[in-house]
Design a protein around this motif. Structure first.
Motif, PDB file in Angstrom:
ATOM      1  N   SER A 126      -4.916  26.556  79.054  1.00 23.45           N
ATOM      2  CA  SER A 126      -4.948  26.965  80.253  1.00 23.45           C
ATOM      3  C   SER A 126      -6.048  27.006  81.117  1.00 23.45           C
ATOM      4  O   SER A 126      -7.569  26.375  80.965  1.00 23.45           O
ATOM      5  CB  SER A 126      -4.554  28.582  79.984  1.00 23.45           C
ATOM      6  OG  SER A 126      -6.165  29.006  79.337  1.00 23.45           O
ATOM      7  N   LEU A 127      -5.886  26.838  82.314  1.00 23.10           N
ATOM      8  CA  LEU A 127      -7.019  26.368  83.710  1.00 23.10           C
ATOM      9  C   LEU A 127      -8.354  27.404  83.192  1.00 23.10           C
ATOM     10  O   LEU A 127      -9.320  27.034  83.528  1.00 23.10           O
ATOM     11  CB  LEU A 127      -6.673  27.318  84.597  1.00 23.10           C
ATOM     12  CG  LEU A 127      -7.367  26.612  85.742  1.00 23.10           C
ATOM     13  CD1 LEU A 127      -7.646  24.919  86.000  1.00 23.10           C
ATOM     14  CD2 LEU A 127      -6.890  26.917  87.277  1.00 23.10           C
ATOM     15  N   ALA A 128      -8.304  28.576  83.131  1.00 24.36           N
ATOM     16  CA  ALA A 128      -9.353  29.412  82.061  1.00 24.36           C
ATOM     17  C   ALA A 128      -9.766  29.335  81.509  1.00 24.36           C
ATOM     18  O   ALA A 128     -11.014  29.007  81.071  1.00 24.36           O
ATOM     19  CB  ALA A 128      -9.265  30.998  81.780  1.00 24.36           C
ATOM     20  N   ASN A 129      -9.575  28.758  80.174  1.00 24.56           N
ATOM     21  CA  ASN A 129      -9.961  27.892  78.942  1.00 24.56           C
ATOM     22  C   ASN A 129     -10.404  26.737  78.906  1.00 24.56           C
ATOM     23  O   ASN A 129     -11.816  26.127  78.453  1.00 24.56           O
ATOM     24  CB  ASN A 129      -9.044  27.824  77.865  1.00 24.56           C
ATOM     25  CG  ASN A 129      -8.388  29.088  76.938  1.00 24.56           C
ATOM     26  OD1 ASN A 129      -9.142  29.831  77.471  1.00 24.56           O
ATOM     27  ND2 ASN A 129      -7.211  29.361  76.691  1.00 24.56           N
ATOM     28  N   PHE A 130      -9.180  25.943  80.270  1.00 19.91           N
ATOM     29  CA  PHE A 130     -11.009  24.589  80.739  1.00 19.91           C
ATOM     30  C   PHE A 130     -11.995  24.752  81.442  1.00 19.91           C
ATOM     31  O   PHE A 130     -12.774  24.305  80.811  1.00 19.91           O
ATOM     32  CB  PHE A 130     -10.040  23.807  81.654  1.00 19.91           C
ATOM     33  CG  PHE A 130     -10.494  22.319  81.738  1.00 19.91           C
ATOM     34  CD1 PHE A 130     -10.460  21.613  80.792  1.00 19.91           C
ATOM     35  CD2 PHE A 130     -10.470  21.883  83.285  1.00 19.91           C
ATOM     36  CE1 PHE A 130     -10.588  20.311  81.221  1.00 19.91           C
ATOM     37  CE2 PHE A 130     -10.795  20.838  83.487  1.00 19.91           C
ATOM     38  CZ  PHE A 130     -10.910  20.024  83.029  1.00 19.91           C
ATOM     39  N   ASN A 131     -12.089  25.811  82.392  1.00 14.11           N
ATOM     40  CA  ASN A 131     -13.578  26.451  82.975  1.00 14.11           C
ATOM     41  C   ASN A 131     -14.059  26.951  81.612  1.00 14.11           C
ATOM     42  O   ASN A 131     -15.466  26.138  81.379  1.00 14.11           O
ATOM     43  CB  ASN A 131     -13.313  26.962  83.404  1.00 14.11           C
ATOM     44  CG  ASN A 131     -12.286  26.996  85.542  1.00 14.11           C
ATOM     45  OD1 ASN A 131     -13.262  25.930  85.864  1.00 14.11           O
ATOM     46  ND2 ASN A 131     -11.500  27.465  85.625  1.00 14.11           N
ATOM     47  N   THR A 132     -13.542  27.666  80.489  1.00 13.49           N
ATOM     48  CA  THR A 132     -15.321  27.867  79.709  1.00 13.49           C
ATOM     49  C   THR A 132     -15.246  26.324  78.841  1.00 13.49           C
ATOM     50  O   THR A 132     -16.699  26.293  78.670  1.00 13.49           O
ATOM     51  CB  THR A 132     -14.280  28.727  78.895  1.00 13.49           C
ATOM     52  OG1 THR A 132     -13.256  29.476  79.528  1.00 13.49           O
ATOM     53  CG2 THR A 132     -14.561  28.749  77.672  1.00 13.49           C
ATOM     54  N   ALA A 133     -14.612  25.822  78.440  1.00 18.36           N
ATOM     55  CA  ALA A 133     -14.638  24.601  78.000  1.00 18.36           C
ATOM     56  C   ALA A 133     -15.733  23.383  78.824  1.00 18.36           C
ATOM     57  O   ALA A 133     -16.769  23.039  78.150  1.00 18.36           O
ATOM     58  CB  ALA A 133     -13.531  23.626  78.334  1.00 18.36           C
ATOM     59  N   ILE A 134     -16.177  22.929  80.294  1.00 18.02           N
ATOM     60  CA  ILE A 134     -16.596  22.704  80.758  1.00 18.02           C
ATOM     61  C   ILE A 134     -18.092  23.153  81.078  1.00 18.02           C
ATOM     62  O   ILE A 134     -18.800  22.541  80.080  1.00 18.02           O
ATOM     63  CB  ILE A 134     -16.486  22.573  82.335  1.00 18.02           C
ATOM     64  CG1 ILE A 134     -14.700  21.910  82.079  1.00 18.02           C
ATOM     65  CG2 ILE A 134     -17.267  22.024  83.475  1.00 18.02           C
ATOM     66  CD1 ILE A 134     -14.051  22.094  83.604  1.00 18.02           C
ATOM     67  N   ASP A 135     -18.478  24.763  80.849  1.00 16.79           N
ATOM     68  CA  ASP A 135     -19.258  25.018  80.291  1.00 16.79           C
ATOM     69  C   ASP A 135     -19.831  25.164  78.493  1.00 16.79           C
ATOM     70  O   ASP A 135     -20.928  25.149  78.778  1.00 16.79           O
ATOM     71  CB  ASP A 135     -19.076  26.925  80.601  1.00 16.79           C
ATOM     72  CG  ASP A 135     -19.572  26.984  81.911  1.00 16.79           C
ATOM     73  OD1 ASP A 135     -19.292  26.832  82.750  1.00 16.79           O
ATOM     74  OD2 ASP A 135     -18.534  28.658  82.604  1.00 16.79           O
ATOM     75  N   ASN A 136     -19.053  25.003  77.944  1.00 18.35           N
ATOM     76  CA  ASN A 136     -19.498  24.721  77.270  1.00 18.35           C
ATOM     77  C   ASN A 136     -20.363  23.485  76.141  1.00 18.35           C
ATOM     78  O   ASN A 136     -20.954  23.474  76.354  1.00 18.35           O
ATOM     79  CB  ASN A 136     -18.427  25.255  75.671  1.00 18.35           C
ATOM     80  CG  ASN A 136     -17.783  26.712  75.569  1.00 18.35           C
ATOM     81  OD1 ASN A 136     -19.214  27.317  76.233  1.00 18.35           O
ATOM     82  ND2 ASN A 136     -17.020  26.654  74.975  1.00 18.35           N
TER      83      ASN A 136
END
Length: 224
Positions: free
Chosen positions: A110-120
């Protein structure tokens, strides 16, 4: 108008993390090799054929990991994959993931998980000592809607260009917030006459000719 100052890394290491496009599927000359030569850098061989690039790799680490059986940048953003930054030997580190995260059009991707991945990913690189001005991201290249259709692999519903652009915009917004430079090649590549003839049959992978445009965009605009 003066010419841009081309970076000279004086033999320092350049790392390329990416998917099949960085790997050079459908090409024999990759943007990574052109950029490395132009910057007088040292290309670092990783666990992929081209640097740390691997077909099917994603930015996100999801469960199952990875549903098409390949690595992800959330894992790669930590040692031993990501080297500890050394100002005497480290030059640049490129991160290039989007297509597979979009094409694997499943609930966890999902877009939300993609955003989290970028932060990580950014946190992992920073924890390894990499300053943000030495981290570079590639965002979009050029592909067709067909190139986002992963229903033959895993997805039940094909992704589309709208989803691709949503993920790209999210990536750029995050990187703007971190002050990390990125290169979005879509506009340059889409203006090339008959650009789709320079893609493979999947409508996803760029050829040697388009790799030269990607490389030139990086070479002419990269700053440190």
């Amino acid at each position: 108008m003066s010419s841009p100052q081309i970076i000279d890394l004086n033999g320092k290491d350049i790392y390329f993390f990416g998917d099949s496009i960085t790997l050079g599927v459908n090409a024999s000359i990759t943007y990574s090799s052109i950029v490395t030569d132009a910057f007088n850098g040292t290309f670092v061989e990783g666990n992929g054929t081209v640097g740390f690039a691997n077909s099917g790799a994603t930015m996100m680490k999801q469960n199952p990991v990875n549903v098409i059986g390949f690595p992800n940048m959330e894992d790669w953003a930590t040692p031993p994959y990501t080297p500890i930054y050394n100002p005497l030997t480290s030059g640049l580190l490129f991160v290039s993931f989007l297509t597979n995260d979009v094409g694997i059009n499943l609930p966890n991707y999902s877009l939300a998980n993609f955003n989290t991945a970028i932060d990580n990913v950014v946190a992992g690189l920073n924890n390894a000592g990499w300053p943000n001005n030495r981290i570079k991201f590639n965002v979009r290249y050029y592909l067709t809607a067909q190139g986002l259709d992963y229903t033959s692999l895993i997805a039940t519903t094909p992704a589309d260009i709208t989803r691709y652009n949503q993920f790209a915009d999210a990536l750029k917004s995050k990187l703007d917030g971190y002050g990390i430079q990125y290169f979005d090649h879509w506009d340059i590549l889409s203006q090339i006459p008959d650009v789709e003839t320079h893609l493979d049959a999947e409508g996803r992978h760029i050829d040697n000719y388009l790799h030269t445009f990607v490389a030139d965009n990086i070479i002419q605009n990269c700053t440190i």
